[in-house]
Design a protein around this motif. Structure first.
Motif, PDB file in Angstrom:
ATOM      1  N   GLN A   1      44.690  30.410  42.350  1.00 37.40           N
ATOM      2  CA  GLN A   1      45.293  29.529  41.352  1.00 37.40           C
ATOM      3  C   GLN A   1      44.349  29.307  40.176  1.00 37.40           C
ATOM      4  O   GLN A   1      44.782  29.282  39.015  1.00 37.40           O
ATOM      5  CB  GLN A   1      45.662  28.186  41.991  1.00 37.40           C
ATOM      6  N   GLU A   2      43.049  29.166  40.440  1.00 37.95           N
ATOM      7  CA  GLU A   2      42.083  28.978  39.356  1.00 37.95           C
ATOM      8  C   GLU A   2      42.008  30.226  38.483  1.00 37.95           C
ATOM      9  O   GLU A   2      41.942  30.129  37.251  1.00 37.95           O
ATOM     10  CB  GLU A   2      40.701  28.660  39.932  1.00 37.95           C
ATOM     11  N   ILE A   3      42.026  31.394  39.110  1.00 39.21           N
ATOM     12  CA  ILE A   3      42.014  32.645  38.340  1.00 39.21           C
ATOM     13  C   ILE A   3      43.252  32.722  37.451  1.00 39.21           C
ATOM     14  O   ILE A   3      43.172  33.071  36.263  1.00 39.21           O
ATOM     15  CB  ILE A   3      41.960  33.858  39.286  1.00 39.21           C
TER      16      ILE A   3
ATOM     17  N   THR B   1      31.522  37.413  38.993  1.00 41.47           N
ATOM     18  CA  THR B   1      31.390  38.776  38.513  1.00 41.47           C
ATOM     19  C   THR B   1      32.764  39.421  38.527  1.00 41.47           C
ATOM     20  O   THR B   1      33.624  39.067  39.349  1.00 41.47           O
ATOM     21  CB  THR B   1      30.432  39.603  39.396  1.00 41.47           C
ATOM     22  N   ALA B   2      32.973  40.366  37.627  1.00 42.40           N
ATOM     23  CA  ALA B   2      34.271  41.039  37.580  1.00 42.40           C
ATOM     24  C   ALA B   2      34.616  41.712  38.907  1.00 42.40           C
ATOM     25  O   ALA B   2      35.757  41.605  39.373  1.00 42.40           O
ATOM     26  CB  ALA B   2      34.294  42.037  36.424  1.00 42.40           C
ATOM     27  N   PRO B   3      33.673  42.404  39.556  1.00 37.57           N
ATOM     28  CA  PRO B   3      34.012  43.021  40.848  1.00 37.57           C
ATOM     29  C   PRO B   3      34.466  41.992  41.892  1.00 37.57           C
ATOM     30  O   PRO B   3      35.284  42.319  42.761  1.00 37.57           O
ATOM     31  CB  PRO B   3      32.706  43.703  41.269  1.00 37.57           C
ATOM     32  N   ALA B   4      33.975  40.757  41.795  1.00 34.76           N
ATOM     33  CA  ALA B   4      34.371  39.742  42.778  1.00 34.76           C
ATOM     34  C   ALA B   4      35.859  39.409  42.669  1.00 34.76           C
ATOM     35  O   ALA B   4      36.496  39.021  43.665  1.00 34.76           O
ATOM     36  CB  ALA B   4      33.535  38.478  42.584  1.00 34.76           C
ATOM     37  N   LEU B   5      36.425  39.579  41.470  1.00 32.70           N
ATOM     38  CA  LEU B   5      37.846  39.285  41.295  1.00 32.70           C
ATOM     39  C   LEU B   5      38.735  40.251  42.066  1.00 32.70           C
ATOM     40  O   LEU B   5      39.873  39.926  42.393  1.00 32.70           O
ATOM     41  CB  LEU B   5      38.223  39.315  39.815  1.00 32.70           C
TER      42      LEU B   5
ATOM     43  N   GLY C   1      44.032  43.350  43.051  1.00 33.08           N
ATOM     44  CA  GLY C   1      43.620  44.741  43.152  1.00 33.08           C
ATOM     45  C   GLY C   1      43.423  45.438  41.826  1.00 33.08           C
ATOM     46  O   GLY C   1      42.762  46.478  41.770  1.00 33.08           O
ATOM     47  N   SER C   2      44.010  44.873  40.755  1.00 36.75           N
ATOM     48  CA  SER C   2      43.905  45.510  39.452  1.00 36.75           C
ATOM     49  C   SER C   2      44.205  44.489  38.363  1.00 36.75           C
ATOM     50  O   SER C   2      44.726  43.399  38.631  1.00 36.75           O
ATOM     51  CB  SER C   2      44.907  46.672  39.337  1.00 36.75           C
ATOM     52  N   HIS C   3      43.891  44.862  37.138  1.00 36.17           N
ATOM     53  CA  HIS C   3      44.218  44.022  35.988  1.00 36.17           C
ATOM     54  C   HIS C   3      45.728  43.840  35.883  1.00 36.17           C
ATOM     55  O   HIS C   3      46.222  42.749  35.579  1.00 36.17           O
ATOM     56  CB  HIS C   3      43.659  44.679  34.725  1.00 36.17           C
ATOM     57  N   GLN C   4      46.489  44.908  36.158  1.00 32.97           N
ATOM     58  CA  GLN C   4      47.949  44.842  36.105  1.00 32.97           C
ATOM     59  C   GLN C   4      48.490  43.852  37.136  1.00 32.97           C
ATOM     60  O   GLN C   4      49.417  43.073  36.857  1.00 32.97           O
ATOM     61  CB  GLN C   4      48.536  46.229  36.357  1.00 32.97           C
ATOM     62  N   GLU C   5      47.924  43.862  38.325  1.00 31.20           N
ATOM     63  CA  GLU C   5      48.370  42.929  39.358  1.00 31.20           C
ATOM     64  C   GLU C   5      48.099  41.487  38.937  1.00 31.20           C
ATOM     65  O   GLU C   5      48.925  40.589  39.171  1.00 31.20           O
ATOM     66  CB  GLU C   5      47.660  43.228  40.679  1.00 31.20           C
TER      67      GLU C   5
ATOM     68  N   PRO D   1      47.019  38.099  24.464  1.00 31.57           N
ATOM     69  CA  PRO D   1      47.079  38.918  25.687  1.00 31.57           C
ATOM     70  C   PRO D   1      45.976  39.954  25.793  1.00 31.57           C
ATOM     71  O   PRO D   1      45.538  40.283  26.898  1.00 31.57           O
ATOM     72  CB  PRO D   1      48.467  39.577  25.601  1.00 31.57           C
ATOM     73  N   GLU D   2      45.498  40.468  24.658  1.00 34.88           N
ATOM     74  CA  GLU D   2      44.454  41.502  24.712  1.00 34.88           C
ATOM     75  C   GLU D   2      43.155  40.954  25.284  1.00 34.88           C
ATOM     76  O   GLU D   2      42.326  41.709  25.814  1.00 34.88           O
ATOM     77  CB  GLU D   2      44.189  42.074  23.313  1.00 34.88           C
ATOM     78  N   ALA D   3      42.966  39.634  25.190  1.00 43.94           N
ATOM     79  CA  ALA D   3      41.721  39.020  25.663  1.00 43.94           C
ATOM     80  C   ALA D   3      41.731  38.753  27.159  1.00 43.94           C
ATOM     81  O   ALA D   3      40.689  38.416  27.738  1.00 43.94           O
ATOM     82  CB  ALA D   3      41.457  37.706  24.915  1.00 43.94           C
ATOM     83  N   VAL D   4      42.887  38.895  27.802  1.00 43.40           N
ATOM     84  CA  VAL D   4      42.997  38.591  29.240  1.00 43.40           C
ATOM     85  C   VAL D   4      42.488  39.794  30.028  1.00 43.40           C
ATOM     86  O   VAL D   4      43.249  40.637  30.497  1.00 43.40           O
ATOM     87  CB  VAL D   4      44.447  38.253  29.632  1.00 43.40           C
ATOM     88  N   THR D   5      41.171  39.871  30.164  1.00 43.47           N
ATOM     89  CA  THR D   5      40.541  40.938  30.938  1.00 43.47           C
ATOM     90  C   THR D   5      39.844  40.339  32.147  1.00 43.47           C
ATOM     91  O   THR D   5      39.527  39.146  32.175  1.00 43.47           O
ATOM     92  CB  THR D   5      39.506  41.689  30.086  1.00 43.47           C
ATOM     93  N   LEU D   6      39.618  41.170  33.145  1.00 42.07           N
ATOM     94  CA  LEU D   6      38.922  40.689  34.340  1.00 42.07           C
ATOM     95  C   LEU D   6      37.521  40.203  33.987  1.00 42.07           C
ATOM     96  O   LEU D   6      37.037  39.202  34.531  1.00 42.07           O
ATOM     97  CB  LEU D   6      38.856  41.806  35.384  1.00 42.07           C
TER      98      LEU D   6
END
Length: 251
Positions: free
Chosen positions: A14-16, A44-48, A53-57, A29-34
């Motif tokens: 929920q926080e993410i 860290t990005a890998p922790a997300l 599983g992906s930016h699309q998800e 929307p372009e700024a919404v990156t992992l």
């Protein structure tokens, strides 16, 4: 009962989601990156990837969260109207949808701008985004079917509907969302109303009426005056449109 681990995971998801939505609203929307989300949360990005599983998800989850918010707003607006007041329900749903769109422009753009891949598909197992998109759509469809059940309006017989459109309407009806015995003309009117409503709101939200209008609300209300008779309803202007004794409109 959920375990502590499950509760912590849900809270993090929920926080993410809320962080991604805040970045969407503030930066686009372009700024919404992992990487951006991870930076905001001190991760860290890998922790997300343990949560998505992906930016699309992740984006699809944000879409689902926004659809849930919009559906809640519609239901709250309808709750303000007496149960059997179909005029009031129709106008409340339309005006609440428009009001939500204007107070959530970035979110509206994500939902109703370029279609998100897969949202709207009929899947055997709907994900969070698809399920909440369907709930939103069913809010309008359920209201429409309630109106048809209580005060049926004139529709074309199935055989008088343009053949190519008739087959598409039949295919939509066969999905089982609208009732297997529903006349195709009813579904046609439902889609005509949705095209008018969502099209009018989108033109406003995306600024495509700015060339002529700096206050498009009267044009939106004019559209409602045209839709209401199609549904066998009467248009009731908002309080701000009250008329004086001579019949002239007040600003």
């Amino acid at each position: 009962m959920k375990s502590r681990r499950d509760r912590l995971r849900e809270a993090t998801v929920q926080e993410i989601t809320q962080t991604a939505r805040r970045i969407l609203v503030e930066q686009g929307p372009e700024a919404v990156t992992l990487r951006a989300i991870a930076r905001e949360m001190g991760m860290t990005a890998p922790a997300l990837y343990r949560y998505f599983g992906s930016h699309q998800e992740l984006l699809r989850h944000v879409v689902g969260d926004i659809f849930a918010d919009l559906t809640a707003a519609l239901k709250a607006g309808l709750h303000e109207v007496p149960e059997n007041d179909m005029n009031g329900k129709f106008l409340a749903a339309a005006r609440t949808f428009r009001r939500w769109a204007f107070t959530h422009r970035p979110e509206y753009g994500l939902l109703f701008g370029a279609p998100m891949p897969g949202v709207g598909d009929q899947r055997e197992q709907a994900d969070f985004a698809e399920e909440n998109a369907r709930r939103f759509g069913m809010t309008f469809l359920t209201l429409f079917l309630e109106l048809w059940g209580k005060c049926p309006f004139d529709v074309l017989p199935d055989e008088d509907i343009e053949p190519r459109l008739r087959e598409q309407l039949r295919r939509y009806r066969d999905l089982g969302l609208a009732g297997a015995d529903l006349p195709l003309g009813v579904i046609q009117v439902f889609l005509q109303c949705w095209v008018r409503l969502q099209g009018a709101v989108s033109l406003e939200v995306f600024g495509h009426l700015d060339f002529a209008l700096d206050d498009p609300e009267p044009m939106f209300e004019l559209m409602l005056t045209e839709l209401a008779p199609v549904l066998g309803l009467e248009y009731e202007p908002p309080a701000s449109y009250a008329r004086d004794e001579t019949g002239g409109g007040e600003p």
